[in-house]
Scaffold this motif. Sequence first.
Motif, mmCIF file in Angstrom:
data_model
loop_
_atom_site.group_PDB
_atom_site.id
_atom_site.type_symbol
_atom_site.label_atom_id
_atom_site.label_comp_id
_atom_site.label_asym_id
_atom_site.label_seq_id
_atom_site.Cartn_x
_atom_site.Cartn_y
_atom_site.Cartn_z
ATOM 1 N N GLY A 77 0.786 -1.072 0.111
ATOM 2 C CA GLY A 77 -0.100 0.167 -0.028
ATOM 3 C C GLY A 77 0.876 1.255 -0.033
ATOM 4 O O GLY A 77 0.648 2.412 -0.679
ATOM 5 N N MET A 78 1.788 1.277 0.851
ATOM 6 C CA MET A 78 2.764 2.489 0.884
ATOM 7 C C MET A 78 3.472 2.529 -0.438
ATOM 8 O O MET A 78 3.794 3.786 -0.986
ATOM 9 C CB MET A 78 3.618 2.469 2.011
ATOM 10 C CG MET A 78 2.969 2.556 3.400
ATOM 11 S SD MET A 78 3.991 2.371 4.751
ATOM 12 C CE MET A 78 5.232 3.565 4.721
ATOM 13 N N GLY A 79 3.710 1.531 -0.831
ATOM 14 C CA GLY A 79 4.718 1.532 -2.259
ATOM 15 C C GLY A 79 3.787 2.112 -3.505
ATOM 16 O O GLY A 79 4.174 2.890 -4.305
ATOM 17 N N THR A 80 2.363 1.828 -3.457
ATOM 18 C CA THR A 80 1.539 2.094 -4.429
ATOM 19 C C THR A 80 1.256 3.695 -4.188
ATOM 20 O O THR A 80 1.449 4.423 -5.375
ATOM 21 C CB THR A 80 0.078 1.491 -4.199
ATOM 22 O OG1 THR A 80 0.321 0.171 -4.390
ATOM 23 C CG2 THR A 80 -0.957 1.811 -5.208
ATOM 24 N N VAL A 81 1.058 4.091 -3.014
ATOM 25 C CA VAL A 81 0.859 5.618 -2.749
ATOM 26 C C VAL A 81 2.166 6.226 -3.142
ATOM 27 O O VAL A 81 2.122 7.242 -3.792
ATOM 28 C CB VAL A 81 0.597 5.864 -1.358
ATOM 29 C CG1 VAL A 81 0.606 7.342 -0.981
ATOM 30 C CG2 VAL A 81 -0.775 5.211 -0.829
ATOM 31 N N PHE A 82 3.450 5.886 -2.827
ATOM 32 C CA PHE A 82 4.483 6.499 -3.331
ATOM 33 C C PHE A 82 4.820 6.737 -4.777
ATOM 34 O O PHE A 82 4.928 7.785 -5.247
ATOM 35 C CB PHE A 82 5.753 5.751 -2.721
ATOM 36 C CG PHE A 82 7.163 6.354 -2.938
ATOM 37 C CD1 PHE A 82 7.654 7.505 -2.338
ATOM 38 C CD2 PHE A 82 8.098 5.848 -4.031
ATOM 39 C CE1 PHE A 82 8.536 8.261 -2.550
ATOM 40 C CE2 PHE A 82 9.268 6.477 -4.103
ATOM 41 C CZ PHE A 82 9.452 7.576 -3.568
#
Length: 79
Positions: free
Chosen positions: A15-20
């Motif tokens: 999830g954090m990678g997608t947002v980044f």
Amino acid sequence: MSQLMSDGLGLMGFGMGTVFLFLIVLIFATTIMSKLVVKFAPEAVPAPAKPRTAPSPGVDPQLLKVLAAAVKEHRSRRK
């Protein structure tokens, strides 16, 4: 418990990678759009400001004096 924690951390990383990645793409898109706008629609030259003139005849000179005194009083109290 270990498997559940591992799955949670994996999901959090995804999830954090997608947002980044989305934010990186957004930065590039905004930069490109800004450059296109500057290139194809340059900033308009503002019209020259009209010089200040004396008050129009419809304005009471005494009213202007009262307003000026009120503004002066207000500004002196703010300091």
